[in-house]
Motif scaffolding. Structure first.
Motif, PDB file in Angstrom:
ATOM      1  N   ASP A 127       0.718  -1.271  -0.132  1.00  0.00           N
ATOM      2  CA  ASP A 127      -0.108  -0.124  -0.205  1.00  0.00           C
ATOM      3  C   ASP A 127       0.659   1.352  -0.093  1.00  0.00           C
ATOM      4  OD1 ASP A 127      -2.524  -1.347  -0.111  1.00  0.00           O
ATOM      5  OD2 ASP A 127      -2.298  -1.619   2.230  1.00  0.00           O
ATOM      6  N   ARG A 128       2.107   1.261  -0.487  1.00  0.00           N
ATOM      7  CA  ARG A 128       2.973   2.385  -0.740  1.00  0.00           C
ATOM      8  C   ARG A 128       3.428   2.581  -2.184  1.00  0.00           C
ATOM      9  NH1 ARG A 128       7.714   2.090   3.554  1.00  0.00           N
ATOM     10  NH2 ARG A 128       8.102   4.182   2.560  1.00  0.00           N
ATOM     11  N   PHE A 129       3.419   3.605  -2.440  1.00  0.00           N
ATOM     12  CA  PHE A 129       4.065   4.062  -3.899  1.00  0.00           C
ATOM     13  C   PHE A 129       5.507   3.786  -4.000  1.00  0.00           C
ATOM     14  CE2 PHE A 129       0.155   6.419  -3.807  1.00  0.00           C
ATOM     15  CZ  PHE A 129      -0.315   6.304  -4.928  1.00  0.00           C
ATOM     16  N   HIS A 130       5.847   2.768  -5.029  1.00  0.00           N
ATOM     17  CA  HIS A 130       7.160   2.444  -5.639  1.00  0.00           C
ATOM     18  C   HIS A 130       7.594   2.896  -7.015  1.00  0.00           C
ATOM     19  CE1 HIS A 130       7.533   0.549  -1.684  1.00  0.00           C
ATOM     20  NE2 HIS A 130       6.496   0.096  -1.790  1.00  0.00           N
ATOM     21  N   GLY A 131       8.760   3.037  -7.585  1.00  0.00           N
ATOM     22  CA  GLY A 131       9.300   2.941  -8.682  1.00  0.00           C
ATOM     23  C   GLY A 131       8.709   4.111  -9.506  1.00  0.00           C
ATOM     24  N   ALA A 132       8.342   3.887 -10.754  1.00  0.00           N
ATOM     25  CA  ALA A 132       7.948   5.068 -11.583  1.00  0.00           C
ATOM     26  C   ALA A 132       7.522   4.160 -12.946  1.00  0.00           C
ATOM     27  CB  ALA A 132       8.906   5.915 -11.861  1.00  0.00           C
ATOM     28  N   PRO A 133       6.545   4.955 -13.564  1.00  0.00           N
ATOM     29  CA  PRO A 133       6.419   4.409 -15.067  1.00  0.00           C
ATOM     30  C   PRO A 133       7.913   4.384 -15.942  1.00  0.00           C
ATOM     31  CG  PRO A 133       4.610   6.054 -14.532  1.00  0.00           C
ATOM     32  CD  PRO A 133       5.673   5.938 -13.322  1.00  0.00           C
ATOM     33  N   GLY A 134       8.136   3.140 -16.552  1.00  0.00           N
ATOM     34  CA  GLY A 134       9.109   2.922 -17.295  1.00  0.00           C
ATOM     35  C   GLY A 134      10.332   2.442 -16.399  1.00  0.00           C
ATOM     36  N   ARG A 135      10.060   2.123 -15.235  1.00  0.00           N
ATOM     37  CA  ARG A 135      11.282   1.725 -14.391  1.00  0.00           C
ATOM     38  C   ARG A 135      10.677   0.277 -14.091  1.00  0.00           C
ATOM     39  NH1 ARG A 135      13.083   4.649  -9.165  1.00  0.00           N
ATOM     40  NH2 ARG A 135      13.785   6.072 -10.742  1.00  0.00           N
TER      41      ARG A 135
ATOM     42  N   ARG B 212       2.216   2.983 -16.571  1.00  0.00           N
ATOM     43  CA  ARG B 212       1.539   4.050 -16.023  1.00  0.00           C
ATOM     44  C   ARG B 212       1.495   4.021 -14.437  1.00  0.00           C
ATOM     45  NH1 ARG B 212      -2.086   1.331 -19.599  1.00  0.00           N
ATOM     46  NH2 ARG B 212      -3.483   0.815 -17.933  1.00  0.00           N
ATOM     47  N   SER B 213       1.362   5.062 -13.865  1.00  0.00           N
ATOM     48  CA  SER B 213       1.591   5.315 -12.407  1.00  0.00           C
ATOM     49  C   SER B 213       0.156   4.903 -11.788  1.00  0.00           C
ATOM     50  CB  SER B 213       1.750   6.841 -12.132  1.00  0.00           C
ATOM     51  OG  SER B 213       0.676   7.747 -12.451  1.00  0.00           O
ATOM     52  N   GLY B 214       0.113   5.000 -10.498  1.00  0.00           N
ATOM     53  CA  GLY B 214      -1.204   4.589  -9.816  1.00  0.00           C
ATOM     54  C   GLY B 214      -1.365   3.083  -9.436  1.00  0.00           C
ATOM     55  N   PRO B 215      -2.435   2.446  -9.230  1.00  0.00           N
ATOM     56  CA  PRO B 215      -2.774   1.220  -8.797  1.00  0.00           C
ATOM     57  C   PRO B 215      -2.508   0.338  -9.928  1.00  0.00           C
ATOM     58  CG  PRO B 215      -4.424   2.701  -7.927  1.00  0.00           C
ATOM     59  CD  PRO B 215      -3.752   3.422  -8.898  1.00  0.00           C
ATOM     60  N   ARG B 216      -1.783  -0.620  -9.966  1.00  0.00           N
ATOM     61  CA  ARG B 216      -1.527  -1.658 -10.882  1.00  0.00           C
ATOM     62  C   ARG B 216      -1.708  -2.972 -10.383  1.00  0.00           C
ATOM     63  NH1 ARG B 216      -1.538   2.182 -13.361  1.00  0.00           N
ATOM     64  NH2 ARG B 216      -3.380   1.418 -14.101  1.00  0.00           N
ATOM     65  N   SER B 217      -2.180  -4.134 -11.362  1.00  0.00           N
ATOM     66  CA  SER B 217      -2.240  -5.552 -10.980  1.00  0.00           C
ATOM     67  C   SER B 217      -1.801  -6.071 -11.653  1.00  0.00           C
ATOM     68  CB  SER B 217      -3.800  -5.629 -10.796  1.00  0.00           C
ATOM     69  OG  SER B 217      -4.531  -5.287 -12.083  1.00  0.00           O
TER      70      SER B 217
ATOM     71  N   CYS C  85      -7.747 -17.489 -14.969  1.00  0.00           N
ATOM     72  CA  CYS C  85      -6.980 -16.282 -14.792  1.00  0.00           C
ATOM     73  C   CYS C  85      -7.377 -15.258 -13.831  1.00  0.00           C
ATOM     74  CB  CYS C  85      -7.048 -15.649 -16.324  1.00  0.00           C
ATOM     75  SG  CYS C  85      -5.950 -14.087 -16.242  1.00  0.00           S
ATOM     76  N   VAL C  86      -6.981 -15.152 -12.831  1.00  0.00           N
ATOM     77  CA  VAL C  86      -7.532 -14.337 -11.485  1.00  0.00           C
ATOM     78  C   VAL C  86      -6.369 -13.325 -11.074  1.00  0.00           C
ATOM     79  CG1 VAL C  86      -8.803 -16.122 -10.789  1.00  0.00           C
ATOM     80  CG2 VAL C  86      -6.699 -16.100  -9.857  1.00  0.00           C
ATOM     81  N   ARG C  87      -6.942 -12.322 -10.614  1.00  0.00           N
ATOM     82  CA  ARG C  87      -5.833 -11.332 -10.048  1.00  0.00           C
ATOM     83  C   ARG C  87      -5.214 -11.899  -8.715  1.00  0.00           C
ATOM     84  NH1 ARG C  87      -8.347  -5.376  -9.182  1.00  0.00           N
ATOM     85  NH2 ARG C  87      -6.843  -4.245  -8.403  1.00  0.00           N
ATOM     86  N   VAL C  88      -3.937 -11.929  -8.829  1.00  0.00           N
ATOM     87  CA  VAL C  88      -3.074 -12.539  -7.956  1.00  0.00           C
ATOM     88  C   VAL C  88      -2.013 -11.470  -7.263  1.00  0.00           C
ATOM     89  CG1 VAL C  88      -2.968 -14.603  -8.867  1.00  0.00           C
ATOM     90  CG2 VAL C  88      -1.275 -13.001  -9.729  1.00  0.00           C
ATOM     91  N   TYR C  89      -2.098 -10.202  -7.494  1.00  0.00           N
ATOM     92  CA  TYR C  89      -1.173  -9.339  -7.136  1.00  0.00           C
ATOM     93  C   TYR C  89      -1.337  -7.820  -7.324  1.00  0.00           C
ATOM     94  CZ  TYR C  89       3.637  -7.890  -5.292  1.00  0.00           C
ATOM     95  OH  TYR C  89       4.684  -7.214  -4.589  1.00  0.00           O
ATOM     96  N   ASP C  90      -1.227  -6.961  -6.365  1.00  0.00           N
ATOM     97  CA  ASP C  90      -1.626  -5.546  -6.498  1.00  0.00           C
ATOM     98  C   ASP C  90      -0.188  -4.850  -6.176  1.00  0.00           C
ATOM     99  OD1 ASP C  90      -4.481  -5.510  -7.104  1.00  0.00           O
ATOM    100  OD2 ASP C  90      -4.550  -6.731  -5.453  1.00  0.00           O
ATOM    101  N   PHE C  91      -0.048  -3.745  -6.672  1.00  0.00           N
ATOM    102  CA  PHE C  91       0.870  -2.787  -6.426  1.00  0.00           C
ATOM    103  C   PHE C  91       0.609  -1.546  -6.914  1.00  0.00           C
ATOM    104  CE2 PHE C  91       2.067  -4.549 -10.443  1.00  0.00           C
ATOM    105  CZ  PHE C  91       2.683  -3.579 -11.165  1.00  0.00           C
ATOM    106  N   LEU C  92       1.564  -0.371  -6.023  1.00  0.00           N
ATOM    107  CA  LEU C  92       1.357   0.933  -6.499  1.00  0.00           C
ATOM    108  C   LEU C  92       2.535   1.373  -7.080  1.00  0.00           C
ATOM    109  CD1 LEU C  92      -0.577   2.203  -3.174  1.00  0.00           C
ATOM    110  CD2 LEU C  92      -1.651   1.806  -5.297  1.00  0.00           C
ATOM    111  N   VAL C  93       2.385   2.256  -8.462  1.00  0.00           N
ATOM    112  CA  VAL C  93       3.622   2.599  -9.172  1.00  0.00           C
ATOM    113  C   VAL C  93       3.392   4.278  -8.757  1.00  0.00           C
ATOM    114  CG1 VAL C  93       4.486   2.821 -11.370  1.00  0.00           C
ATOM    115  CG2 VAL C  93       3.281   0.802 -10.812  1.00  0.00           C
ATOM    116  N   ALA C  94       4.564   4.802  -8.660  1.00  0.00           N
ATOM    117  CA  ALA C  94       4.868   6.282  -8.151  1.00  0.00           C
ATOM    118  C   ALA C  94       4.481   7.019  -9.403  1.00  0.00           C
ATOM    119  CB  ALA C  94       6.001   6.480  -7.391  1.00  0.00           C
ATOM    120  N   PRO C  95       4.274   8.068  -9.337  1.00  0.00           N
ATOM    121  CA  PRO C  95       4.342   9.174 -10.829  1.00  0.00           C
ATOM    122  C   PRO C  95       5.609   9.087 -11.235  1.00  0.00           C
ATOM    123  CG  PRO C  95       3.220  10.132  -8.945  1.00  0.00           C
ATOM    124  CD  PRO C  95       3.670   9.076  -8.190  1.00  0.00           C
ATOM    125  N   HIS C  96       5.628   9.504 -12.748  1.00  0.00           N
ATOM    126  CA  HIS C  96       6.938   9.675 -13.433  1.00  0.00           C
ATOM    127  C   HIS C  96       7.887  10.305 -12.650  1.00  0.00           C
ATOM    128  CE1 HIS C  96       4.983   8.492 -16.974  1.00  0.00           C
ATOM    129  NE2 HIS C  96       4.117   9.487 -16.964  1.00  0.00           N
TER     130      HIS C  96
END
Length: 714
Positions: free
Chosen positions: A173-181, A228-233, A248-259
């Motif tokens: 539930d914390r933002f990490h990385g960035a789009p493109g990383r 893209r930034s924001g919630p990803r799955s 095929c089911v949802r198995v992982y959620d993570f948050l991507v920090a903005p650019h």
């Protein structure tokens, strides 16, 4: 006695006839052989190839199978023959088959390929070794059986999808990385010991990307680059050797920090002295070595309502700029971009680089042997290292033109990519890459520990990121374009602004810092302040098309072979003839024309495919509704060099788009009130014109709304 001889003779004749018929039948049988023995390479079960090895059967996940074989016949070389197939299947070592099925007949003919024959096997047992075979029939006789093909069936699906973990993008539930990383994501069996592969997808439930395993039920780590930034799955499924899959089911959620912001940005707007400042790390500077000068740039400095391009780029001919320390880790992902102007092509030249101990960690510039733009890296930092990893442009490098160069290194794939004016040129793989910890250099490079590749020209607006670029437009971002497109088309900068509010004199002032005042060719008494613009509430000029009145600069404002935006407020007073409100002259025709098509009665934005006299093919885009007469309308035409499109905006609304292939530069004067060329003006404008503008760069919809009222676009 005579009767007895007659009977004997008749019997002998009958016997001879029977023997003759038996001989003919035997010969006929020899002349009509049965179908050929089927080749196991042509046999399939549910589309899967035959395996003749019972220790390695074909694994399938259905108890109903379509069996297929090619049946050939010796006679088909000379005559058409009917054939069908019979399939038989049974358990290993069983005396009796489990079942059999026959196909329908088909014709095989000379010169035609044999048609496959199929039949269906149903209710087959699971987890048992089954052999199937085929033979052919030609309406007279059966051919030989083929060798057996071995299969094994299971319809049991894996009980669970894989589990996913990531240290780079943890589910916390914390933002990490960035789009493109890129980040590492590890897939584990989740107790499914017979899983031979996992399949996943990001942000949807397609699960199409495979993850191969070295052993069943094993673990695998893959590199995934969020776009893209924001919630990803991540959705995923497990697959076994039979082809069965868990849902095929949802198995992982993570948050991507903005650019992530750039790690370095040298705008090169100083315009004096020999020191360039990094706007990201305030205390970082690039100091000049050798001769340093300043020139009009492609990207300038905004000061309030004004924009300065003069002296907003560094000229490094004979000198260069360098920092004291590196700005980016070249062993990881990174991107570097710059606007460059190449003034000489006699030798290799480097616009931007970063020193190592012996060799640059990367070089962005020009290769004389290829006559091309390049982004290149050495395999290692050694005294004899060469730049064996090089991405090159597909077209020759142009001189004297501001060109956007972007080079990127994606550490997740080991790929080097080069973009020129926003268009991907080439991607190459680099098998190894190290870090270099020397100075960041603008205007040169390093080989063998010494300075090389002095840049013969100018450099502007250098940016560096510690990640790969975002190459896709963002969805749901209000039209936000990719970073690659932005680097090549923005900022949208004024190269000519004529408010046309003069009341006297012989010229209209260009209020941009380009200083391209437009000379009036007409009667000042009737032209100046002749048409009040009730859209801007500003005065405009009134031009008499019958007399050819117009205004003309001394020289071009924009490069018409790069992205540009042309706009003007217009009032058309006579719709009986074609008319052009704004253009830039070539030798034989205009490089573009923004105006009115009388035949269609619509607004038009067009660019000829070449600079020639007479009838010239044009790329054009027209409005969807008729042009009103006697009303003020705001027109804007946009040429997007990266996308290869022309777009027309009417009163701030994007109304049409058309494809544009190829471009050329009209190096002549800007004409307000006609289509200019070297010999004069055609299609003169009759009516009012106000606030004519030319911007370098492709304006987006929200920027058009600013330009419409003379506001600097952002």
């Amino acid at each position: 006695m005579r009767r007895s001889l007659t009977r004997t003779t008749a019997a002998a004749a009958a016997l001879a006839l029977v023997l003759s018929l038996l001989g003919q039948a035997s010969a006929l049988a020899d002349d009509n052989p049965p179908p050929d023995r089927p080749d196991t390479s042509t046999l399939t079960a549910r589309g899967e190839a035959c395996s003749t090895d019972p220790d390695h059967p074909t694994l399938l996940n259905s108890t109903t199978l379509t069996l297929r074989a090619l049946i050939t016949h010796p006679d088909a070389e000379t005559v058409s023959t009917q054939v069908k197939a019979q399939f038989e299947w049974g358990l290993e070592a069983a005396d009796e088959p489990l079942g059999s099925a026959e196909s329908s007949y088909t014709w095989v003919s000379p010169g035609s390929p044999p048609a496959p024959r199929t039949a269906t096997a149903r209710d087959l047992p699971e987890e048992a070794l089954i052999g199937y075979r085929a033979r052919g029939h030609d309406t007279r006789a059966w051919g030989e059986w083929s060798d057996r093909c071995w299969i094994e069936i299971s319809t049991s699906k894996p009980a669970a999808p894989p589990t996913v973990t990531s240290d780079d993008y943890p589910d916390d539930d914390r933002f990490h990385g960035a789009p493109g990383r890129a980040g590492d994501f590890t897939f584990s069996s989740n107790g499914v010991d017979d899983a031979v592969a996992y399949h996943y997808s990001v942000d949807d439930n397609t699960c199409t990307t495979p993850v191969e395993l070295e052993e069943p039920g094993g673990e695998a780590t893959v590199r995934i680059t969020p776009q893209r930034s924001g919630p990803r799955s991540i959705h995923a499924r497990s697959a076994d050797a039979y082809g069965n899959s868990s849902p095929c089911v949802r198995v992982y959620d993570f948050l991507v920090a903005p650019h992530a912001d750039p790690v370095a940005h040298f705008p090169l707007d100083e315009g004096e002295d020999s020191t360039a400042h990094d706007t990201v790390v305030r205390e970082r500077t690039a100091e000049g070595t050798g001769a340093i000068d300043w020139a009009r740039g492609r990207v300038g400095e905004r000061t309030g309502a004004d924009y300065r391009l003069e002296s907003a780029a560094v000229v490094t001919s004979g000198g260069h700029l360098r920092t004291e320390e590196p700005v980016v880790d070249t062993s990881g992902a990174f991107t570097v971009s710059a606007w460059v102007r190449l003034d000489g092509t006699g030798s290799d030249a480097v616009a931007v680089s970063q020193d190592g101990e012996h060799t640059s960690g990367f070089q962005l510039g020009y290769n004389a042997a290829e006559e091309a733009w390049v982004f290149q890296r050495a395999a290692h930092d050694g005294p004899d290292a060469g730049f064996g990893h090089r991405a090159s442009s597909t077209d020759p490098a142009q001189t004297g033109v501001w060109t956007s160069l972007t080079g990127s290194h994606d550490s997740s794939t080991g790929e080097l990519s080069l973009y020129v004016d926003g268009v991907l040129q080439e991607t190459v793989e680099q098998t190894s890459a190290g870090t270099t910890e020397g100075a960041f250099v603008i205007g040169g490079g390093q080989v063998g520990g010494g300075f090389v590749g002095a840049w013969p020209g100018a450099v502007d607006d250098v940016l560096v990121w510690n990640r790969a670029p975002v190459t896709a437009d963002e969805e749901g971002s209000g039209g936000r374009r990719s970073e690659i497109w932005e680097a090549a088309n923005h900022p949208v900068v004024p190269e000519g602004t004529w408010w046309l509010g003069e009341t006297e004199g012989g010229t209209a002032e260009d209020t941009s810092d380009h200083g391209l005042d437009a000379v009036l060719h007409g009667d000042p008494a009737t032209v100046w302040d002749g048409a009040f613009n009730d859209g801007l509430f500003e005065p405009g000029v009134l031009l008499d098309g019958t007399g050819g009145e117009h205004l003309r600069t001394d020289g071009p404002a924009v490069r018409t072979d790069r992205s540009f935006t042309a706009s003007a407020w217009v009032r058309l007073d006579d719709g009986g003839a074609d008319a052009v409100a704004l253009s830039q002259s070539g030798v034989g025709t205009s490089g573009f024309a923004l105006g009115y098509d009388a035949g269609l009665r619509r607004w038009v934005f067009e660019t000829p495919v070449q600079d020639d006299t007479g009838s010239v093919e044009v790329h054009r885009v027209t409005s969807t509704t008729s042009a009103p007469i006697g009303e003020w309308v705001y027109l804007a035409g946009v040429y997007d060099h990266t996308d290869g499109t022309l777009t027309l905006h009417v009163d701030g609304i994007r109304v049409a788009e058309a494809e544009h292939v190829g471009a050329w530069h009209a190096d002549g004067d800007v004409v307000i009130g006609g289509a200019g060329h070297a010999e004069g003006v055609e299609r003169p404008w009759t009516g009012g014109v106000g606030l004519a503008q030319l911007h370098q760069g492709a304006a987006l919809q929200h920027q058009i709304a600013s330009i419409e009222f003379g506001i600097l676009p952002v």
